[in-house]
Write an enzyme that holds these catalytic residues in place. Structure first.
Site: not given
Lengths: 405, 405
Positions: A152, A178, A189, A276, A400, A405
């Site tokens: 993703t 992943k 996930t 992340e 995050n 947006t």
């Protein structure tokens, strides 16, 4: 930038296990977002799933169907099919039925997996429309493209492969994974798929998977959030030229388990490395605990402390924050004067206070590394636990905060 | 920028309670960093302290001395005297002894409090040198300057005052607080001092404080980190013209408790409003739980989720992240189909799924506010709990990453 994660290694094909991908345009046109995996008849499949009470429709179906000799795994990205109630369940069922019809198996033999945006009904028709394409693509050599197909917001595909000799036969263990838990925006996930051609009874395979997951996927954390869709599957096709493994305490079980553990640990760590906004890969080791539970409590307290995570980001050897996290981890009757803490090989805390010989320069040298280990010696028992995590960077907040947006 | 926190309100003096400040140059020359408070003879004092196993030397002393009719409170900022072992304890003892000698009380009657950098020995001599200056400054009207004197990285001083009539007598409750738990860099600390001229037996005062703290200081969280130095004190000088409160179930107890609760809640909320990098003030309310424990588990899971906190920062009504946090809070046998979630008055989730009438615009309208409430209805019991917290902003990462550089 992922920490210490390179291009995919060689992913050896697993006899009897084929993968095919297709593009259904679920979230973006042209993106490979559907992966079908086929385990040849006679395969056995084990699975572990999220403990989140709000599990997604596909997870519910997978749990029910594990006992029905599954033969196909159907993965989509771009939509998690979570928080979608009955319509979501219907959509998941429909995709499975369509794949079953095309392949001549029972619908119960298809396991669905979804990852992506939460709260939107799965676009079943889009997926169903490309199933023939994915089936036509099935190939034992398609691990690498499948690793990309399940991504993703991962920045790199993740895979690992090992070959071992078991009872004279060459056995392959290959897997892909992943996106780490809920570190990914909007509930993407953690998914892991590991296949082997070993021959093994299903209950033993399930036991092997549970142990391996507890040493790998269940020992990584980025932000403590547990996704609604996490799933990890272990498939054994039985096509290697060997006798079936039927005993838990056999040498063959241990040899296979070691290869599975290695592959799953590498897949899990790859998720952390690609966490992340991650700029550090951090190993947290707690030794000398009285129970596994207290070792994990201490390790998670350290791994989840935003103050420690920001200090790691800043390469700041702020040992006070580590001590404080150990102190509030909730360990009963903790004797703080017994606690030693190390950054790699540098003792920063001895007997609960700053180590006398410690200098800020020593700590700064370790913290400047991309890979850091924090070792906490509780000195009250013989149990150890290890977790892997990342730092908390500006980039984490940006990703995050801005995702939708 | 603090959220909804203005200049100090009027802080009414409390008869029999005086405050004096001085500048010892502990961390920066010229900064007001020492506060002495004096409770007139006959006062009773209650205290609650951090549950962190690594509590600082002054906390250990405060716990021991609460039973010895304390008369002076000695607060310093700039140094937490935590993780400092025996030398730290000696330094704390020395400052108390010096203050006792100057004032003619027993050293056991002095309670020490420290907040600031961890791991460095308290510079006792610097503090002792300015004690005469602080004592000369003692005044019932010095609440506002004391509120500034206990600040570390707070951006605004925090205080609250109430006057109530109890049994015909006017009773004052006034308090000040500083720096929220471990949200403050390098283990700065949550401190709260509340005094009243009410007349009340010490065991009742302790009970009143514990209840008030559980409704205020123990219900705020910014990042889940618990400091080694957190302390909250409630002092009753008994100088109001009233009969002593000796019964827990009396009207007088309830009247005083209400005023104390109000003051402490406002002081605690002020800490959140001035939380590190805070751009939102968030109330998390969990209703319909079977136990207090599960309500708190759910509330803390939501309050500590970095994904929810970044969504709050981004004003993104990402209800999936809230549901997921409820799902992993660990509530036994949670029936997710009973759960409703509200942002202020907007129902975003009904029966565990997206509310049918909900539109993204409604959610976005609430999230754009500086003050937001998240209400979770578990619909499985009659217990409620409320927490207050903030968002997770770029500024939080910047402050905590750069603090020691």
């Amino acid at each position: 930038m992922p920490v210490g994660l390179g291009p995919l290694p060689v992913l050896h094909p697993v006899r009897g296990f084929r993968l095919g991908i297709a593009s259904a345009g679920i979230k973006r046109a042209g993106r490979k977002d559907v992966v079908v995996m086929q385990a040849a008849p006679g395969s056995v499949i084990a699975g572990v799933f999220t403990r989140n009470a709000f599990c997604a429709a596909p997870v519910t179906l997978c749990r029910q169907r594990l006992a029905h000799a599954p033969q196909y795994l159907l993965v989509n990205t771009g939509n998690a099919n979570a928080g979608t109630g009955k319509p979501g369940m219907q959509a998941a069922l429909r995709t499975c039925e369509a794949l079953a019809e095309l392949t001549g198996v029972q619908a119960e033999q298809v396991l669905p997996f979804s990852t992506g945006v939460i709260g939107e009904i799965l676009p079943a028709d889009k997926i169903i429309a490309v199933l023939p394409q994915a089936l036509a693509d099935l190939d034992e050599n398609h691990w690498a493209v499948a690793a990309e197909g399940i991504m993703t917001t991962d920045t790199l595909p993740k895979g690992c492969s090992r070959q071992v000799s078991i009872g004279g036969a060459q056995v392959t263990v290959t897997g892909i994974s992943k996106g780490a838990g809920m570190i990914r925006p909007n509930m993407a996930t953690m998914l892991g798929y590991v296949a082997t051609d070993a021959k093994i009874a299903q209950p033993l395979l399930q036991q092997m998977l549970r142990t391996a997951a507890d040493l790998s996927f269940n020992r990584i954390t980025i932000d403590g959030d547990t996704s609604t869709n996490d799933s990890c599957m272990l498939i054994a096709t039985g096509q290697a030229d060997m006798l079936e493994i039927t005993e838990h305490d056999s040498a063959e079980y241990r040899q296979l388990a070691e290869a599975v553990n290695t592959v799953m640990l590498e897949l899990a760590q790859a998720i952390v490395r690609d966490g992340e906004g991650a700029t550090k890969f951090v190993t947290i080791r707690v030794n000398g605990g009285a129970t596994q539970g207290e070792c994990l409590d201490v390790a998670y307290a350290v791994a989840h402390s935003p103050l420690i995570k920001t200090a790691l980001f800043a390469s700041d050897p702020n040992w006070g924050r580590i001590l404080a996290a150990v102190g509030y981890a909730g360990v009963e009757n903790l004797d703080v004067e017994k606690i030693d803490v190390y950054l790699d090989d540098v003792c920063i805390t001895r007997h609960g206070g700053r180590a006398e010989e410690y200098t800020e320069e020593q700590g700064a040298r370790v913290m400047a590394q991309a890979e850091i280990s924090i070792r906490i010696e509780l000195n009250r028992g013989r149990v150890s636990e290890t977790l892997w995590t990342t730092d908390l960077s500006h980039e984490y907040v940006r990703i995050n905060a801005e995702y939708r947006t």
